[in-house]
Scaffold this motif. Sequence first.
Motif, PDB file in Angstrom:
ATOM      1  N   MET A 181       0.828  -1.184   0.000  1.00 23.22           N
ATOM      2  CA  MET A 181       0.000   0.000   0.000  1.00 23.22           C
ATOM      3  C   MET A 181       0.868   1.242   0.000  1.00 23.22           C
ATOM      4  N   PHE A 182       0.250   2.321  -0.451  1.00 18.23           N
ATOM      5  CA  PHE A 182       0.905   3.627  -0.506  1.00 18.23           C
ATOM      6  C   PHE A 182      -0.098   4.645   0.029  1.00 18.23           C
ATOM      7  N   ALA A 183       0.284   5.397   1.054  1.00 19.50           N
ATOM      8  CA  ALA A 183      -0.635   6.351   1.673  1.00 19.50           C
ATOM      9  C   ALA A 183      -0.005   7.724   1.770  1.00 19.50           C
ATOM     10  N   ILE A 184      -0.861   8.726   1.629  1.00 16.85           N
ATOM     11  CA  ILE A 184      -0.416  10.110   1.783  1.00 16.85           C
ATOM     12  C   ILE A 184      -1.478  10.894   2.546  1.00 16.85           C
ATOM     13  N   ALA A 185      -1.046  11.990   3.131  1.00 18.29           N
ATOM     14  CA  ALA A 185      -1.945  12.983   3.712  1.00 18.29           C
ATOM     15  C   ALA A 185      -1.590  14.305   3.045  1.00 18.29           C
ATOM     16  N   VAL A 186      -2.615  15.003   2.579  1.00 18.16           N
ATOM     17  CA  VAL A 186      -2.403  16.270   1.889  1.00 18.16           C
ATOM     18  C   VAL A 186      -3.199  17.340   2.617  1.00 18.16           C
TER      19      VAL A 186
ATOM     20  N   GLU B 177      -5.388   9.632   1.908  1.00 19.07           N
ATOM     21  CA  GLU B 177      -5.471   8.850   0.680  1.00 19.07           C
ATOM     22  C   GLU B 177      -4.652   7.569   0.814  1.00 19.07           C
ATOM     23  N   VAL B 178      -5.273   6.440   0.478  1.00 17.07           N
ATOM     24  CA  VAL B 178      -4.581   5.157   0.481  1.00 17.07           C
ATOM     25  C   VAL B 178      -4.773   4.526  -0.899  1.00 17.07           C
ATOM     26  N   TYR B 179      -3.659   4.131  -1.491  1.00 15.11           N
ATOM     27  CA  TYR B 179      -3.655   3.527  -2.822  1.00 15.11           C
ATOM     28  C   TYR B 179      -3.114   2.108  -2.730  1.00 15.11           C
TER      29      TYR B 179
ATOM     30  N   GLU C  43       2.155   2.500  -5.461  1.00 15.10           N
ATOM     31  CA  GLU C  43       2.565   3.790  -6.023  1.00 15.10           C
ATOM     32  C   GLU C  43       2.082   3.976  -7.458  1.00 15.10           C
ATOM     33  N   GLN C  44       1.922   2.887  -8.194  1.00 20.67           N
ATOM     34  CA  GLN C  44       1.409   2.993  -9.558  1.00 20.67           C
ATOM     35  C   GLN C  44      -0.050   3.456  -9.557  1.00 20.67           C
ATOM     36  N   ALA C  45      -0.830   3.007  -8.592  1.00 19.62           N
ATOM     37  CA  ALA C  45      -2.219   3.458  -8.488  1.00 19.62           C
ATOM     38  C   ALA C  45      -2.273   4.948  -8.162  1.00 19.62           C
ATOM     39  N   HIS C  46      -1.345   5.413  -7.330  1.00 22.48           N
ATOM     40  CA  HIS C  46      -1.275   6.845  -7.041  1.00 22.48           C
ATOM     41  C   HIS C  46      -0.886   7.614  -8.296  1.00 22.48           C
ATOM     42  N   ALA C  47       0.059   7.102  -9.043  1.00 23.59           N
ATOM     43  CA  ALA C  47       0.464   7.752 -10.289  1.00 23.59           C
ATOM     44  C   ALA C  47      -0.712   7.819 -11.263  1.00 23.59           C
TER      45      ALA C  47
END
Length: 97
Positions: free
Chosen positions: A1-6, A56-58, A61-65
């Motif tokens: 998984m890949f997660a970010i907070a914006v 946001e959780v993807y 990283e490809q899903a985020h891209a």
Amino acid sequence: MFAIAVRFDLHDTAAAERFDELVALTVPGIRAEEPGTLVYTPHQVRDEPLARLFYEVYRDEQAHAAHEARPATAAFLEQVRGLTRQLRVELLADLPS
């Protein structure tokens, strides 16, 4: 998984209202059209009426891209650029268990 907070810090109440309108228009498409986006949750920051935070959780990283490459995402970011006085992106990592 890949997660970010914006975090978006907005200029004023009018900017916050417009931002919220854009979120209401944009988020349903993200949830419906992005299978790699697992969680996409906008929040208002408590006791900070001009701050918004997206969690946001993807899938990866490809899903985020892929999310970033969507024309709707680019249009949203272009429109909110003028409403925002500061933008902060945090890349999140799991704590070891």
